[in-house]
Every structure is written in C-alpha cells, then in structure tokens.
Design an enzyme around this catalytic site. Structure first.
Site, PDB file in Angstrom:
ATOM      1  CE  LYS A   1      -2.772   0.195   3.519  1.00  0.00           C
ATOM      2  NZ  LYS A   1      -2.820   1.393   4.348  1.00  0.00           N
TER       3      LYS A   1
ATOM      4  NE  ARG B   1       9.571  -5.991   7.560  1.00  0.00           N
ATOM      5  CZ  ARG B   1       8.511  -5.209   7.401  1.00  0.00           C
ATOM      6  NH1 ARG B   1       8.487  -4.316   6.438  1.00  0.00           N
ATOM      7  NH2 ARG B   1       7.467  -5.309   8.204  1.00  0.00           N
TER       8      ARG B   1
ATOM      9  NE  ARG C   1       9.788  -4.519  12.519  1.00  0.00           N
ATOM     10  CZ  ARG C   1       9.074  -3.581  11.913  1.00  0.00           C
ATOM     11  NH1 ARG C   1       9.463  -2.342  11.955  1.00  0.00           N
ATOM     12  NH2 ARG C   1       7.975  -3.883  11.251  1.00  0.00           N
TER      13      ARG C   1
END
Length: 227
Positions: free
Chosen positions: A19, A127, A160
């Site tokens: 997005k 990631r 994370r």
C-alpha cells in the site's frame, strides 16, 4: 476552460500488501494529496497534542483507537484539503468511520489491494534487521551474504516481533475482521475497485491505467511502463 471535478479516493490493503509503494506512485503520477492516518497519528503523538495523548493512551493499552477520535482527527485534517484531489490511507477502518466520512464528503473510488495472505505472510516474515544500524534484509529479495549475519558488522540479525509468523497471522486476521465490512460497504455503493495479484510491480500498471481515466499524469518523465 472546464475545471474537472476533484477526485476523492481511498486506498485499502492489509499490512504488507504494498500500500505504501502504490500510494507513493499515485502521488507522484497524479499529484494527489496523501493523507495517512498512521502518519497523522504519529505526528500528533510526537507533538503531544490533545488527540495524540488520547490516542497514545489507547495504543499503550493495546486497544483500538475509538471511531470518534479517529474520525475527528481525519476530518479535521481534510478541511484543509478541500481544493485538492486526495488519497486517504488507513481511514476509514470501520463502517462507522466510513459513514461519518460520507456525511462530510463524497468518496469517488476505493482502491483495494487484494493480495493473498500467504504472499503477505512470506513477504513480512522474510524481513530481518540489524538493530544497531536499522539495516533491513529480506530473505527473498535482498538476503544477507551469510544467513542471520549483518553484511557490514558481522553482528547477528533479529526479527522484529511484528514480523514473527504468529504475529503476522494475528495482524492479518485482525485486518480481515475489521476491514471486510468496510469493503462490503463500498462494494454495495459501487465504489470498490479491487486489484488482485502477488507482486506490486504487476498490480501497479492496472491501477495506473484505471486512474488515467480519472486524472492526467502530472509526472515530468512518463515512461512506457510507469514506475
């Protein structure tokens, strides 16, 4: 000279759907003002405004920010954009917010990024970061030279909490539960335009072609396949 009517658009898509990338391309090519609820919230929290302090109190408790606070924040900001084409990002998130927005202005199109959850899960869980520098690696697109190790310092990479598989699944389920009624609300009004795919670069030309029927491309150097 006939002045074309202003375009009021909303972009929707789950976290990790691309997005942000699509929004930045829309702004670049079509000169729309971009209003992101996340950016606006962060700005207000940083400046410690009344709304920012209130919003932070909900976030700190792990609760959703109530509709009336979000609506007040966003509609207040939109007042300054009444002479521009704009793109709303992250708002409305609930049917109540969508109804409140309708009372203030007419939405023309809702762009929905329909990316399979499995694709997003792979994208987000791939990631890894180097905490000290903030360097980001993606195991699919830009992996480290040695798995789990930062290229420059040789220090270990971490994932994370937000990018851990169980957290990603929860975030996607929460988005689905919260947003599906909003998509249905706009679909019933005939405003929803869904773009499906697994790669942003393949979805983008279709969004670009669609928006070209609404607005002229204002970017300086238009290439055959806009990026």
């Amino acid at each position: 000279m006939v002045v074309p009517p202003l375009l009021r658009a909303v972009i929707m898509g789950p976290p990790g759907s691309g997005k942000g990338t699509v929004s930045s391309r829309i702004i670049k090519h079509f000169g729309m003002k971009h209003l992101s609820s996340g950016d606006l919230l962060r700005d207000n929290m940083q400046k410690k405004t009344e709304v920012g302090i209130l919003a932070k109190s909900y976030i700190d408790r792990g609760q959703l920010i109530p509709d009336d606070i979000m609506t007040h924040l966003m509609l207040n900001e939109l007042k300054g954009l009444d002479r521009y084409n704009w793109l709303l990002d992250g708002f409305p998130r609930t049917v109540a917010q969508a109804e409140a927005l309708d009372k203030e202005c007419q939405i023309d199109i809702v762009i929905d990024l329909d990316v399979p959850f499995e694709t997003i899960k792979c994208r987000l869980t791939a990631r890894w970061i180097h905490p000290a520098s903030g360097r980001v690696y993606n195991l699919e697109f830009s992996p480290p030279k040695v798995q789990g190790i930062d290229d420059i310092t040789g220090e270990p990479l971490v994932q994370r909490d937000d990018d851990k598989p169980e957290t990603v699944t929860k975030r996607l389920q929460a988005y689905d539960a919260q947003t599906k009624p909003v998509l249905e609300y706009y679909r019933a009004k005939g405003l929803l335009k869904s773009f499906s795919g697994t790669e942003t670069n393949k979805i983008w030309p279709h969004i670009y072609a669609f928006l070209q029927t609404k607005l002229p491309d204002v970017s300086q150097n238009v290439v055959a396949t806009p990026r």
